[in-house]
Design a protein around this motif. Structure first.
Motif: not given
Length: 146
Positions: A22-28, A34-37
């Motif tokens: 999640r952190t990497h996706l946010w940075k990129v 979300e949890d159910g994604d």
């Protein structure tokens, strides 16, 4: 205009948790997941497959190491046996050569001994002839002086 993907930070070497993903996706992408994604499900599926793949690779590596170890031991034993055979053969050849030389020396010694015996017989005969000649000479001198 520069895209977000053009300047994306490099991914971490490992992403062992969903939070790191999640952190990497946010940075990129500046997107929260979300949890159910479905992306997280794909991540989880890939992680399970990669872990299973690592387990299989480790198992194959252990098996391959065992096979290589067995083959190297067999090869080492074969080479050691070949060296031992070669050494024995070389020693056998050396012993044969030494025996041959000893037999030749014995033959030469026998020849020399036979010649020495002949020479002793000849010297004995000459000594006997000299004694006969001395006795004859003494007899002739005795007869002449009487």
């Amino acid at each position: 205009m520069a895209s977000v993907l053009d300047e994306a930070p490099p991914p971490p070497l490992t992403m062992d948790s969903i939070e790191e993903l999640r952190t990497h996706l946010w940075k990129v992408h500046q997107v929260t997941v979300e949890d159910g994604d479905p992306v997280l499900m794909i991540y989880t599926i890939h992680k399970v497959v990669l872990d299973e793949h690592r387990r299989l690779i480790d198992q194959h590596n252990r098996t391959l190491s065992g096979i290589i170890q067995a083959q190297s031991e067999t090869f080492t034993n074969d080479v050691t046996a070949a060296i031992e055979d070669f050494k024995n053969e070389a020693l056998t050849d050396a012993v044969r050569e030494r025996l041959s030389a000893m037999q030749e020396a014995a033959r030469l010694a026998d020849t020399a001994q036979d010649r020495f015996r002949k020479m002793v017989k000849l010297i004995s005969i000459l000594t006997a002839l000299n004694l006969v000649a001395v006795v004859f000479t003494l007899g002739v001198l005795t007869v002449l002086t009487i």
